[in-house]
Design a protein around this motif. Structure first.
Motif, PDB file in Angstrom:
ATOM      1  N   VAL A   1       0.700  -1.071  -0.104  1.00 17.16           N
ATOM      2  CA  VAL A   1      -0.016  -0.089   0.006  1.00 17.16           C
ATOM      3  C   VAL A   1       0.959   1.292  -0.027  1.00 17.16           C
ATOM      4  O   VAL A   1       0.724   1.967  -0.836  1.00 17.16           O
ATOM      5  N   ARG A   2       1.750   1.011   0.765  1.00 11.74           N
ATOM      6  CA  ARG A   2       2.576   2.375   0.861  1.00 11.74           C
ATOM      7  C   ARG A   2       3.543   2.640  -0.274  1.00 11.74           C
ATOM      8  O   ARG A   2       3.713   3.840  -0.889  1.00 11.74           O
ATOM      9  N   VAL A   3       4.029   1.492  -0.880  1.00  6.87           N
ATOM     10  CA  VAL A   3       5.138   1.623  -2.153  1.00  6.87           C
ATOM     11  C   VAL A   3       3.926   2.103  -3.185  1.00  6.87           C
ATOM     12  O   VAL A   3       4.542   2.857  -4.033  1.00  6.87           O
ATOM     13  N   VAL A   4       2.863   1.579  -3.462  1.00  4.56           N
ATOM     14  CA  VAL A   4       1.875   2.037  -4.482  1.00  4.56           C
ATOM     15  C   VAL A   4       1.658   3.583  -4.427  1.00  4.56           C
ATOM     16  O   VAL A   4       1.578   4.254  -5.427  1.00  4.56           O
ATOM     17  N   GLY A   5       1.264   4.050  -3.159  1.00  2.59           N
ATOM     18  CA  GLY A   5       1.084   5.358  -2.797  1.00  2.59           C
ATOM     19  C   GLY A   5       2.162   6.377  -3.178  1.00  2.59           C
ATOM     20  O   GLY A   5       1.897   7.383  -3.787  1.00  2.59           O
ATOM     21  N   GLU A   6       3.128   5.805  -2.762  1.00  2.00           N
ATOM     22  CA  GLU A   6       4.630   6.594  -3.059  1.00  2.00           C
ATOM     23  C   GLU A   6       4.896   6.836  -4.406  1.00  2.00           C
ATOM     24  O   GLU A   6       5.182   7.842  -4.881  1.00  2.00           O
ATOM     25  N   LEU A   7       4.794   5.730  -5.073  1.00  2.00           N
ATOM     26  CA  LEU A   7       4.928   5.695  -6.481  1.00  2.00           C
ATOM     27  C   LEU A   7       4.125   6.722  -7.413  1.00  2.00           C
ATOM     28  O   LEU A   7       4.273   7.535  -8.179  1.00  2.00           O
ATOM     29  N   PHE A   8       2.712   6.499  -7.024  1.00  2.00           N
ATOM     30  CA  PHE A   8       1.814   7.442  -7.498  1.00  2.00           C
ATOM     31  C   PHE A   8       2.025   8.919  -7.274  1.00  2.00           C
ATOM     32  O   PHE A   8       1.998   9.865  -8.050  1.00  2.00           O
ATOM     33  N   ASP A   9       2.474   9.317  -6.053  1.00  2.00           N
ATOM     34  CA  ASP A   9       2.719  10.675  -5.534  1.00  2.00           C
ATOM     35  C   ASP A   9       3.868  11.179  -6.353  1.00  2.00           C
ATOM     36  O   ASP A   9       4.128  12.361  -6.397  1.00  2.00           O
ATOM     37  N   GLN A  10       4.737  10.352  -7.138  1.00  2.00           N
ATOM     38  CA  GLN A  10       5.569  10.924  -7.873  1.00  2.00           C
ATOM     39  C   GLN A  10       5.187  11.741  -8.993  1.00  2.00           C
ATOM     40  O   GLN A  10       5.686  12.557  -9.900  1.00  2.00           O
ATOM     41  N   ARG A  11       3.949  11.477  -9.171  1.00  2.00           N
ATOM     42  CA  ARG A  11       3.389  12.319 -10.289  1.00  2.00           C
ATOM     43  C   ARG A  11       3.310  13.972  -9.865  1.00  2.00           C
ATOM     44  O   ARG A  11       3.193  14.711 -11.034  1.00  2.00           O
ATOM     45  N   LEU A  12       3.714  14.219  -8.703  1.00  2.00           N
ATOM     46  CA  LEU A  12       3.810  15.646  -8.305  1.00  2.00           C
ATOM     47  C   LEU A  12       5.108  16.085  -8.698  1.00  2.00           C
ATOM     48  O   LEU A  12       5.187  17.482  -8.362  1.00  2.00           O
ATOM     49  N   ASN A  13       6.053  15.452  -8.971  1.00  2.00           N
ATOM     50  CA  ASN A  13       7.434  15.966  -9.255  1.00  2.00           C
ATOM     51  C   ASN A  13       7.226  16.884 -10.574  1.00  2.00           C
ATOM     52  O   ASN A  13       6.323  16.792 -11.443  1.00  2.00           O
ATOM     53  N   PRO A  14       8.256  17.718 -10.674  1.00  2.00           N
ATOM     54  CA  PRO A  14       8.042  18.798 -11.857  1.00  2.00           C
ATOM     55  C   PRO A  14       8.021  18.343 -13.310  1.00  2.00           C
ATOM     56  O   PRO A  14       7.483  19.063 -14.114  1.00  2.00           O
ATOM     57  N   TYR A  15       8.861  17.270 -13.466  1.00  2.00           N
ATOM     58  CA  TYR A  15       8.905  16.709 -14.720  1.00  2.00           C
ATOM     59  C   TYR A  15       7.584  16.173 -15.198  1.00  2.00           C
ATOM     60  O   TYR A  15       7.212  16.363 -16.270  1.00  2.00           O
ATOM     61  N   PHE A  16       7.058  15.321 -14.281  1.00  2.00           N
ATOM     62  CA  PHE A  16       5.779  14.613 -14.482  1.00  2.00           C
ATOM     63  C   PHE A  16       4.847  15.582 -14.759  1.00  2.00           C
ATOM     64  O   PHE A  16       3.877  15.770 -15.501  1.00  2.00           O
ATOM     65  N   ALA A  17       4.626  16.500 -13.847  1.00  2.00           N
ATOM     66  CA  ALA A  17       3.772  17.766 -14.015  1.00  2.00           C
ATOM     67  C   ALA A  17       3.795  18.554 -15.345  1.00  2.00           C
ATOM     68  O   ALA A  17       2.884  18.897 -16.065  1.00  2.00           O
ATOM     69  N   GLN A  18       4.986  18.578 -15.793  1.00  2.00           N
ATOM     70  CA  GLN A  18       5.238  19.419 -17.025  1.00  2.00           C
ATOM     71  C   GLN A  18       4.541  18.725 -18.022  1.00  2.00           C
ATOM     72  O   GLN A  18       4.421  19.013 -19.088  1.00  2.00           O
ATOM     73  N   LEU A  19       5.211  17.467 -18.128  1.00  2.00           N
ATOM     74  CA  LEU A  19       4.792  16.417 -19.244  1.00  2.00           C
ATOM     75  C   LEU A  19       2.860  16.392 -19.265  1.00  2.00           C
ATOM     76  O   LEU A  19       2.792  16.414 -20.391  1.00  2.00           O
ATOM     77  N   ALA A  20       2.640  16.236 -18.247  1.00  2.00           N
ATOM     78  CA  ALA A  20       1.121  16.074 -17.900  1.00  2.00           C
ATOM     79  C   ALA A  20       0.409  17.291 -18.414  1.00  2.00           C
ATOM     80  O   ALA A  20      -0.776  17.459 -19.132  1.00  2.00           O
ATOM     81  N   HIS A  21       1.147  18.436 -18.385  1.00  2.00           N
ATOM     82  CA  HIS A  21       0.640  19.834 -18.937  1.00  2.00           C
ATOM     83  C   HIS A  21       0.429  19.866 -20.605  1.00  2.00           C
ATOM     84  O   HIS A  21      -0.553  20.445 -21.015  1.00  2.00           O
ATOM     85  N   TYR A  22       1.227  19.178 -21.054  1.00  2.00           N
ATOM     86  CA  TYR A  22       0.844  18.966 -22.783  1.00  2.00           C
ATOM     87  C   TYR A  22      -0.277  17.919 -23.060  1.00  2.00           C
ATOM     88  O   TYR A  22      -0.684  18.015 -24.063  1.00  2.00           O
ATOM     89  N   PHE A  23      -0.364  16.774 -22.413  1.00  2.00           N
ATOM     90  CA  PHE A  23      -1.251  15.755 -22.921  1.00  2.00           C
ATOM     91  C   PHE A  23      -2.085  15.508 -22.096  1.00  2.00           C
ATOM     92  O   PHE A  23      -2.929  14.547 -22.412  1.00  2.00           O
ATOM     93  N   GLU A  24      -2.286  15.768 -20.949  1.00  2.00           N
ATOM     94  CA  GLU A  24      -3.818  15.314 -20.041  1.00  2.00           C
ATOM     95  C   GLU A  24      -4.642  16.496 -20.350  1.00  2.00           C
ATOM     96  O   GLU A  24      -4.582  17.610 -20.406  1.00  2.00           O
ATOM     97  N   SER A  25      -5.903  15.804 -20.564  1.00  2.00           N
ATOM     98  CA  SER A  25      -7.169  16.732 -20.859  1.00  2.00           C
ATOM     99  C   SER A  25      -8.532  15.694 -20.579  1.00  2.00           C
ATOM    100  O   SER A  25      -8.419  14.721 -19.971  1.00  2.00           O
TER     101      SER A  25
END
Length: 267
Positions: free
Chosen positions: A160-184
């Motif tokens: 549970v902790r590992v899955v949550g921590e991996l998901f939370d990496q979406r908050l890192n600036p690289y992931f956030a910048q990539l999502a800016h272009y392709f999530e809708s």
């Protein structure tokens, strides 16, 4: 003499370092356009996702500007960030590949052991996901809850902790910048359908289908983030390139990584 810890640099960081050096040496002047992702990948002998992670890292540093449909341009940095400060950040594709391997196995086992209460928790998070707008903080909260609920059905706090921590990496600036272009909203609806397929397989206790549904969901997430920036057929060199930039030295190929088994990176 004291020894320092040796850390293997991630492949995308090596690519980012090479491109940064070319910019700093004047191969690409401010305002000039870099080669396309495809061309860079061919020159460096690495995958396009690796190149994309490198370009996103340099954009976050303030060295590049990605203009969808036009190209990737060198910009005047307001302040040059030290690349070492970001060296510990995992690349978005690296994270998604890790999740694909781990969560597919978790979904398979969840289909074997999930109780009615477990399915109810999965359903609650899925229902909440259907009612929020995306992109947004609320959608990420409920998306996280869905994946954590599936892991929770195994009764293992570490997973549970590992899955949550991996998901939370979406908050890192690289992931956030990539999502800016392709999530809708459109990609969110597609992802919702993929989540429903995972839920249905777990509820039916079809472990093969659950594993494949989760693998498909996370593999398609990678595909969505790997869509073309739309600059592959952009016109010739942009104005403002230095003389050296018009006939740039090719970056040296990055060292080949040894192939690993058991869910290692596939570059």
């Amino acid at each position: 003499m004291p020894l320092e810890a040796v850390e293997a640099r991630r492949l995308y960081r090596q690519v980012a370092d090479q491109l940064r050096s070319l910019i700093d040496s004047g191969e690409y002047a401010v305002g000039s356009r870099l080669p396309t992702e495809r061309e860079l990948a061919e020159q460096l002998k690495v995958s396009r996702p690796t190149v994309r992670e490198a370009l996103i890292a340099l954009e976050v540093e303030g060295r590049l500007r990605i203009r969808v449909g036009s190209g990737i341009y060198v910009i005047e940095p307001a302040a040059i960030a030290a690349p070492a400060a970001a060296a510990v950040i995992e690349g978005p594709f690296e994270l998604l590949r890790a999740r694909e391997f781990l969560e597919s196995a978790i979904a398979e086992q969840a289909a074997r052991v999930a109780t009615k209460d477990d399915i109810a928790r999965i359903d609650a998070s899925l229902l909440a996901m259907e009612k929020v707008e995306h992109p947004g903080e609320a959608s990420m909260v409920h998306d996280r809850a869905f994946h954590v609920a599936i892991a929770g059905s195994l009764g293992n706090a570490v997973l549970v902790r590992v899955v949550g921590e991996l998901f939370d990496q979406r908050l890192n600036p690289y992931f956030a910048q990539l999502a800016h272009y392709f999530e809708s909203p459109g990609t969110w609806r597609t992802a919702l359908d993929e989540h429903r397929a995972v839920r249905e397989a777990i509820a039916a206790h079809d472990h093969d289908a659950a594993r494949e549904a989760m693998r498909t969901h996370l593999a398609r997430s990678q595909e969505r983030f790997a869509q073309n920036f739309g600059a592959e057929t952009a016109a010739g060199p942009a104005s403002g390139r230095s003389r050296a930039a018009r006939s740039p030295a090719r970056p040296k190929p990055a060292p080949k990584k040894k192939r690993t088994t058991g869910g290692g990176t596939r570059r």
